[in-house]
Design a protein around this motif. Structure first.
Motif, PDB file in Angstrom:
ATOM      1  N   PHE A  63       0.862  -1.185   0.000  1.00 41.53           N
ATOM      2  CA  PHE A  63       0.000   0.000   0.000  1.00 41.53           C
ATOM      3  C   PHE A  63       0.900   1.238   0.000  1.00 41.53           C
ATOM      4  O   PHE A  63       1.524   1.552   1.013  1.00 41.53           O
ATOM      5  CB  PHE A  63      -0.906  -0.004   1.242  1.00 41.53           C
ATOM      6  CG  PHE A  63      -1.684  -1.289   1.396  1.00 41.53           C
ATOM      7  CD1 PHE A  63      -2.842  -1.519   0.675  1.00 41.53           C
ATOM      8  CD2 PHE A  63      -1.224  -2.286   2.253  1.00 41.53           C
ATOM      9  CE1 PHE A  63      -3.549  -2.699   0.816  1.00 41.53           C
ATOM     10  CE2 PHE A  63      -1.918  -3.475   2.400  1.00 41.53           C
ATOM     11  CZ  PHE A  63      -3.076  -3.688   1.675  1.00 41.53           C
ATOM     12  N   PRO A  64       0.984   1.946  -1.126  1.00 42.92           N
ATOM     13  CA  PRO A  64       1.993   2.987  -1.289  1.00 42.92           C
ATOM     14  C   PRO A  64       1.796   4.249  -0.448  1.00 42.92           C
ATOM     15  O   PRO A  64       2.688   5.091  -0.411  1.00 42.92           O
ATOM     16  CB  PRO A  64       1.913   3.321  -2.786  1.00 42.92           C
ATOM     17  CG  PRO A  64       0.564   2.869  -3.213  1.00 42.92           C
ATOM     18  CD  PRO A  64       0.236   1.693  -2.378  1.00 42.92           C
ATOM     19  N   SER A  65       0.658   4.403   0.212  1.00 42.66           N
ATOM     20  CA  SER A  65       0.449   5.581   1.054  1.00 42.66           C
ATOM     21  C   SER A  65      -0.548   5.245   2.155  1.00 42.66           C
ATOM     22  O   SER A  65      -1.258   4.227   2.090  1.00 42.66           O
ATOM     23  CB  SER A  65      -0.090   6.756   0.225  1.00 42.66           C
ATOM     24  OG  SER A  65      -1.413   6.495  -0.214  1.00 42.66           O
ATOM     25  N   LYS A  66      -0.611   6.107   3.164  1.00 45.54           N
ATOM     26  CA  LYS A  66      -1.574   5.910   4.245  1.00 45.54           C
ATOM     27  C   LYS A  66      -2.997   5.984   3.711  1.00 45.54           C
ATOM     28  O   LYS A  66      -3.886   5.240   4.159  1.00 45.54           O
ATOM     29  CB  LYS A  66      -1.364   6.953   5.347  1.00 45.54           C
ATOM     30  CG  LYS A  66      -2.268   6.741   6.556  1.00 45.54           C
ATOM     31  CD  LYS A  66      -1.863   7.619   7.738  1.00 45.54           C
ATOM     32  CE  LYS A  66      -2.334   9.048   7.575  1.00 45.54           C
ATOM     33  NZ  LYS A  66      -2.174   9.831   8.832  1.00 45.54           N
ATOM     34  N   GLU A  67      -3.216   6.875   2.740  1.00 42.29           N
ATOM     35  CA  GLU A  67      -4.546   7.019   2.154  1.00 42.29           C
ATOM     36  C   GLU A  67      -4.979   5.731   1.455  1.00 42.29           C
ATOM     37  O   GLU A  67      -6.111   5.258   1.634  1.00 42.29           O
ATOM     38  CB  GLU A  67      -4.561   8.182   1.161  1.00 42.29           C
ATOM     39  CG  GLU A  67      -4.422   9.555   1.795  1.00 42.29           C
ATOM     40  CD  GLU A  67      -2.975   9.925   2.122  1.00 42.29           C
ATOM     41  OE1 GLU A  67      -2.067   9.092   1.845  1.00 42.29           O
ATOM     42  OE2 GLU A  67      -2.741  11.016   2.659  1.00 42.29           O
ATOM     43  N   VAL A  68      -4.081   5.158   0.661  1.00 40.09           N
ATOM     44  CA  VAL A  68      -4.387   3.917  -0.040  1.00 40.09           C
ATOM     45  C   VAL A  68      -4.647   2.791   0.959  1.00 40.09           C
ATOM     46  O   VAL A  68      -5.565   1.977   0.787  1.00 40.09           O
ATOM     47  CB  VAL A  68      -3.241   3.546  -1.000  1.00 40.09           C
ATOM     48  CG1 VAL A  68      -3.446   2.146  -1.572  1.00 40.09           C
ATOM     49  CG2 VAL A  68      -3.139   4.566  -2.123  1.00 40.09           C
ATOM     50  N   LEU A  69      -3.843   2.743   2.017  1.00 43.61           N
ATOM     51  CA  LEU A  69      -4.014   1.718   3.046  1.00 43.61           C
ATOM     52  C   LEU A  69      -5.375   1.847   3.717  1.00 43.61           C
ATOM     53  O   LEU A  69      -6.092   0.853   3.918  1.00 43.61           O
ATOM     54  CB  LEU A  69      -2.896   1.838   4.082  1.00 43.61           C
ATOM     55  CG  LEU A  69      -2.974   0.898   5.295  1.00 43.61           C
ATOM     56  CD1 LEU A  69      -2.949  -0.561   4.851  1.00 43.61           C
ATOM     57  CD2 LEU A  69      -1.819   1.190   6.259  1.00 43.61           C
ATOM     58  N   PHE A  70      -5.762   3.067   4.058  1.00 47.78           N
ATOM     59  CA  PHE A  70      -7.049   3.289   4.724  1.00 47.78           C
ATOM     60  C   PHE A  70      -8.210   2.841   3.836  1.00 47.78           C
ATOM     61  O   PHE A  70      -9.098   2.099   4.267  1.00 47.78           O
ATOM     62  CB  PHE A  70      -7.208   4.767   5.080  1.00 47.78           C
ATOM     63  CG  PHE A  70      -8.549   5.094   5.671  1.00 47.78           C
ATOM     64  CD1 PHE A  70      -8.781   4.945   7.033  1.00 47.78           C
ATOM     65  CD2 PHE A  70      -9.598   5.529   4.866  1.00 47.78           C
ATOM     66  CE1 PHE A  70     -10.034   5.218   7.581  1.00 47.78           C
ATOM     67  CE2 PHE A  70     -10.842   5.814   5.395  1.00 47.78           C
ATOM     68  CZ  PHE A  70     -11.062   5.660   6.760  1.00 47.78           C
ATOM     69  N   LEU A  71      -8.214   3.291   2.593  1.00 49.11           N
ATOM     70  CA  LEU A  71      -9.321   2.951   1.688  1.00 49.11           C
ATOM     71  C   LEU A  71      -9.357   1.458   1.393  1.00 49.11           C
ATOM     72  O   LEU A  71     -10.442   0.878   1.239  1.00 49.11           O
ATOM     73  CB  LEU A  71      -9.210   3.763   0.402  1.00 49.11           C
ATOM     74  CG  LEU A  71      -9.415   5.276   0.580  1.00 49.11           C
ATOM     75  CD1 LEU A  71      -9.120   6.016  -0.721  1.00 49.11           C
ATOM     76  CD2 LEU A  71     -10.839   5.582   1.049  1.00 49.11           C
ATOM     77  N   ILE A 121     -17.253   6.165   9.079  1.00 50.02           N
ATOM     78  CA  ILE A 121     -17.415   7.558   9.528  1.00 50.02           C
ATOM     79  C   ILE A 121     -16.203   8.384   9.103  1.00 50.02           C
ATOM     80  O   ILE A 121     -16.342   9.504   8.589  1.00 50.02           O
ATOM     81  CB  ILE A 121     -17.585   7.603  11.057  1.00 50.02           C
ATOM     82  CG1 ILE A 121     -18.880   6.890  11.470  1.00 50.02           C
ATOM     83  CG2 ILE A 121     -17.588   9.044  11.554  1.00 50.02           C
ATOM     84  CD1 ILE A 121     -18.987   6.631  12.960  1.00 50.02           C
ATOM     85  N   GLN A 122     -15.017   7.826   9.315  1.00 50.87           N
ATOM     86  CA  GLN A 122     -13.794   8.557   8.975  1.00 50.87           C
ATOM     87  C   GLN A 122     -13.676   8.788   7.473  1.00 50.87           C
ATOM     88  O   GLN A 122     -13.200   9.847   7.037  1.00 50.87           O
ATOM     89  CB  GLN A 122     -12.581   7.791   9.487  1.00 50.87           C
ATOM     90  CG  GLN A 122     -12.469   7.744  11.007  1.00 50.87           C
ATOM     91  CD  GLN A 122     -11.300   6.909  11.466  1.00 50.87           C
ATOM     92  OE1 GLN A 122     -10.263   6.860  10.814  1.00 50.87           O
ATOM     93  NE2 GLN A 122     -11.461   6.236  12.596  1.00 50.87           N
ATOM     94  N   GLU A 123     -14.096   7.826   6.690  1.00 54.59           N
ATOM     95  CA  GLU A 123     -14.023   8.004   5.243  1.00 54.59           C
ATOM     96  C   GLU A 123     -14.856   9.194   4.806  1.00 54.59           C
ATOM     97  O   GLU A 123     -14.430  10.000   3.976  1.00 54.59           O
ATOM     98  CB  GLU A 123     -14.499   6.744   4.517  1.00 54.59           C
ATOM     99  CG  GLU A 123     -14.404   6.881   2.995  1.00 54.59           C
ATOM    100  CD  GLU A 123     -14.993   5.711   2.239  1.00 54.59           C
ATOM    101  OE1 GLU A 123     -14.878   5.686   1.009  1.00 54.59           O
ATOM    102  OE2 GLU A 123     -15.573   4.810   2.880  1.00 54.59           O
ATOM    103  N   ARG A 124     -16.053   9.293   5.355  1.00 54.36           N
ATOM    104  CA  ARG A 124     -16.924  10.415   5.014  1.00 54.36           C
ATOM    105  C   ARG A 124     -16.302  11.742   5.449  1.00 54.36           C
ATOM    106  O   ARG A 124     -16.428  12.756   4.759  1.00 54.36           O
ATOM    107  CB  ARG A 124     -18.284  10.227   5.694  1.00 54.36           C
ATOM    108  CG  ARG A 124     -19.268  11.369   5.478  1.00 54.36           C
ATOM    109  CD  ARG A 124     -19.573  11.563   4.022  1.00 54.36           C
ATOM    110  NE  ARG A 124     -20.507  12.670   3.817  1.00 54.36           N
ATOM    111  CZ  ARG A 124     -20.669  13.307   2.668  1.00 54.36           C
ATOM    112  NH1 ARG A 124     -19.966  12.943   1.615  1.00 54.36           N
ATOM    113  NH2 ARG A 124     -21.541  14.276   2.566  1.00 54.36           N
ATOM    114  N   CYS A 125     -15.601  11.727   6.556  1.00 54.17           N
ATOM    115  CA  CYS A 125     -14.993  12.956   7.088  1.00 54.17           C
ATOM    116  C   CYS A 125     -13.765  13.382   6.293  1.00 54.17           C
ATOM    117  O   CYS A 125     -13.612  14.562   5.962  1.00 54.17           O
ATOM    118  CB  CYS A 125     -14.633  12.726   8.551  1.00 54.17           C
ATOM    119  SG  CYS A 125     -13.811  14.137   9.345  1.00 54.17           S
ATOM    120  N   HIS A 126     -12.900  12.449   5.960  1.00 54.03           N
ATOM    121  CA  HIS A 126     -11.601  12.795   5.384  1.00 54.03           C
ATOM    122  C   HIS A 126     -11.520  12.635   3.866  1.00 54.03           C
ATOM    123  O   HIS A 126     -10.543  13.094   3.259  1.00 54.03           O
ATOM    124  CB  HIS A 126     -10.507  11.940   6.026  1.00 54.03           C
ATOM    125  CG  HIS A 126     -10.328  12.200   7.487  1.00 54.03           C
ATOM    126  ND1 HIS A 126      -9.781  13.360   7.981  1.00 54.03           N
ATOM    127  CD2 HIS A 126     -10.653  11.444   8.580  1.00 54.03           C
ATOM    128  CE1 HIS A 126      -9.752  13.312   9.307  1.00 54.03           C
ATOM    129  NE2 HIS A 126     -10.276  12.170   9.691  1.00 54.03           N
TER     130      HIS A 126
END
Length: 216
Positions: A63-71, A121-126
Motif C-alpha cells: 500500500f503505497p500511502s496511508k490514504e491507499v491503506l485506509f481505503l 465515519i472517517q471516510e466520510r470525514c476525510h
C-alpha cells in the motif's frame, strides 16, 4: 511478527499469490484496528508496522500511502460483509429465508466489527471529494441479485407488488441507520438482537388487521 510477513522471495523464486494475499490481509486487519482507534489523521503507518513486527517498507510494498491503506481497509471490510451475507443466505432453506438470513448477517457482522463503522465515519470525514463512499459502491454493485429475489417473491405472492427499488432502498436505509444509531447512542442491546424487531416490523408492518381507519 506475523508468520511469513517479513520473509522475502529468494532470487529467481516465482511470486506466491497465496502468501501475498495472506500478507495483505494481515496488514489490513492491523490497519483497520489502528485507524479505528487513532483516527485517520493521527494514524501512523510506522505504528502499524511495529505492531506487526515488520519494517514500514513492507507495508508500503503493498500500500503505497496511508490514504491507499485506509481505503483498502474499508474496502476489505465491505468484502467481508458481503461474504458473511452471502454465506448466511446460501444456507437458508427458502427464498424469504434468504432475505431474513441476509438481514441477520448484516447486523451481526457490524455487531462483531464495530471498528468498520468507525472507518465508514472517517471516510466520510476525510475523503469528501470521493465520488461515492465505499459502502455505497459495494451496495450498488451487489443489490441486483436481491432485487431479482424480491421479484421472484412477488411472483409467488409472498411480497407485495411494489417497485423493488423502493423495497431495497427502504431496507438498506433502515439497516444502515440502525448500525449508526446504535454506534452513536452506545446502546447496550446488540444489533443482532434488534434484528428480530426489524424483521417483525418489516414482515407485519405496524397496523393491526382491523386498523382500517388508519388506511383512509
Amino acid at each position: 511478527m506475523s508468520p511469513d510477513l517479513e520473509s522475502a522471495r529468494g532470487p529467481g523464486r516465482p511470486p506466491d499469490p497465496e502468501l501475498a494475499a495472506l500478507r495483505r490481509r494481515t496488514i489490513l486487519e492491523a490497519a483497520t484496528g489502528h485507524f479505528a482507534l487513532r483516527g485517520f489523521r493521527d494514524a501512523d503507518v510506522q505504528e502499524i508496522a511495529d505492531a506487526l513486527g515488520v519494517g514500514k517498507g513492507t507495508i508500503y510494498r503493498y500500500f503505497p500511502s496511508k490514504e491507499v491503506l485506509f481505503l483498502a481497509a474499508v474496502d476489505e471490510g465491505m468484502q467481508q460483509l458481503k461474504a458473511a451475507i452471502d454465506a448466511a443466505a446460501a444456507a437458508a432453506g427458502t427464498p424469504w429465508g434468504r432475505v431474513e438470513a441476509a438481514i441477520r448477517a448484516y447486523l451481526t457482522f457490524f455487531d462483531q466489527h464495530p471498528e468498520l463503522i468507525e472507518l465508514l465515519i472517517q471516510e466520510r470525514c476525510h475523503f469528501r471529494d470521493r465520488k461515492q463512499p465505499t459502502y455505497f459502491v459495494h451496495r450498488d454493485a451487489n443489490i441486483r441479485p436481491w432485487q431479482e429475489l424480491l421479484r421472484q417473491l412477488m411472483a409467488e405472492g409472498v411480497v407485495r407488488d411494489v417497485p423493488v427499488e423502493r423495497i431495497t432502498d427502504v431496507i438498506s436505509d433502515l439497516l444502515y441507520g440502525t448500525i449508526f444509531t446504535n454506534h452513536f447512542a452506545g446502546r447496550r442491546k446488540s444489533l443482532a438482537s434488534q434484528c428480530e424487531d426489524v424483521l417483525d416490523i418489516l414482515k407485519h408492518g405496524i397496523l393491526a388487521c382491523g386498523g382500517a381507519s388508519a388506511r383512509q
